[in-house]
Design a protein around this motif. Sequence first.
Motif, short mmCIF file in Angstrom:
data_model
loop_
_atom_site.label_atom_id
_atom_site.label_comp_id
_atom_site.label_asym_id
_atom_site.label_seq_id
_atom_site.Cartn_x
_atom_site.Cartn_y
_atom_site.Cartn_z
N ASP A 1 0.87 -1.18 0.00
CA ASP A 1 0.00 0.00 0.00
C ASP A 1 0.90 1.22 0.00
OD1 ASP A 1 -1.83 2.17 0.99
OD2 ASP A 1 -3.23 0.49 1.14
N GLN B 1 0.25 4.09 1.26
CA GLN B 1 0.03 4.91 2.45
C GLN B 1 0.61 4.20 3.68
OE1 GLN B 1 -4.08 6.04 2.78
NE2 GLN B 1 -4.15 6.84 0.69
N VAL C 1 -1.82 3.33 6.50
CA VAL C 1 -2.66 2.16 6.24
C VAL C 1 -1.86 0.87 6.46
CG1 VAL C 1 -3.95 0.90 4.47
CG2 VAL C 1 -4.17 3.38 4.64
N ARG C 2 -0.63 0.84 5.94
CA ARG C 2 0.21 -0.35 6.13
C ARG C 2 0.44 -0.61 7.62
NH1 ARG C 2 3.63 2.16 2.54
NH2 ARG C 2 5.28 2.23 4.10
N ASP D 1 -3.01 -3.24 -2.44
CA ASP D 1 -3.83 -2.06 -2.76
C ASP D 1 -3.93 -1.94 -4.28
OD1 ASP D 1 -5.27 0.29 -2.35
OD2 ASP D 1 -3.48 1.54 -2.23
N THR E 1 -9.57 0.75 -0.97
CA THR E 1 -10.57 1.75 -0.61
C THR E 1 -11.62 1.82 -1.71
OG1 THR E 1 -8.82 3.05 0.42
CG2 THR E 1 -10.88 4.20 -0.04
N LYS F 1 -11.30 -1.79 2.37
CA LYS F 1 -10.50 -1.52 3.56
C LYS F 1 -11.31 -1.35 4.83
CE LYS F 1 -6.39 0.30 1.34
NZ LYS F 1 -5.66 1.49 0.89
#
Length: 202
Positions: free
Chosen positions: A8, A10, A13-14, A54, A83, A104
């Motif tokens: 991912d 971001q 997020v990870r 992702d 997302t 997500k």
Amino acid sequence: MIRLLLVDDQALVRGALAALLSLEGDLEVVGEVARGDAVVEACRELRPDVVLMDIEMPGLDGIAATAAVRRALPAVKVLVVTTFGRPGYLRRGMEAGASGFVVKDTPARELADVVRRVAAGLRVVDPALAAESLAAGVNPLTERETGVLRAARTGCTVADIAVALSLSEGTVRNHLSAAIGKTGARTRAEAVRLADERGWLL
């Protein structure tokens, strides 16, 4: 233990995914990657059982990265976690070889269960997204129509699109007209929006 690679762009997020999944006794996060074009190399080095992938990332999008992983390391399973729960993304992700596709906001316990099922060789898809994908149908746009809409998404004029894609302005207008008809839109901007929402412009 089921070995996981998180992909991912971001970091937040990870980090959140790693923290949540590491709470499960049978799951181990062995690595994190921020770019789609770094996934295959990371898989060769870290040997994960499941890649949590992702879709929208630099270097290579998650669908192309999924296909690359499946070609290079067929034993590695890919679970798309995104997302953007767009029907076109789901269809293309599964065609690329993903074993699962979830959004997500899936609860952590449920996500852990999906990871286990994917690792066991099952295919798992978010049911609401599967229903939406069936309702939306197959992407009717040709490759050229998709390219023209992608260029139009940035607000380019017909002349700009023609130069960028090495087409005549008349050809660009024809492709835009066809795309507007196929998406059921009334304008070029609406055609771009509808195609984007359906996951046809990645």
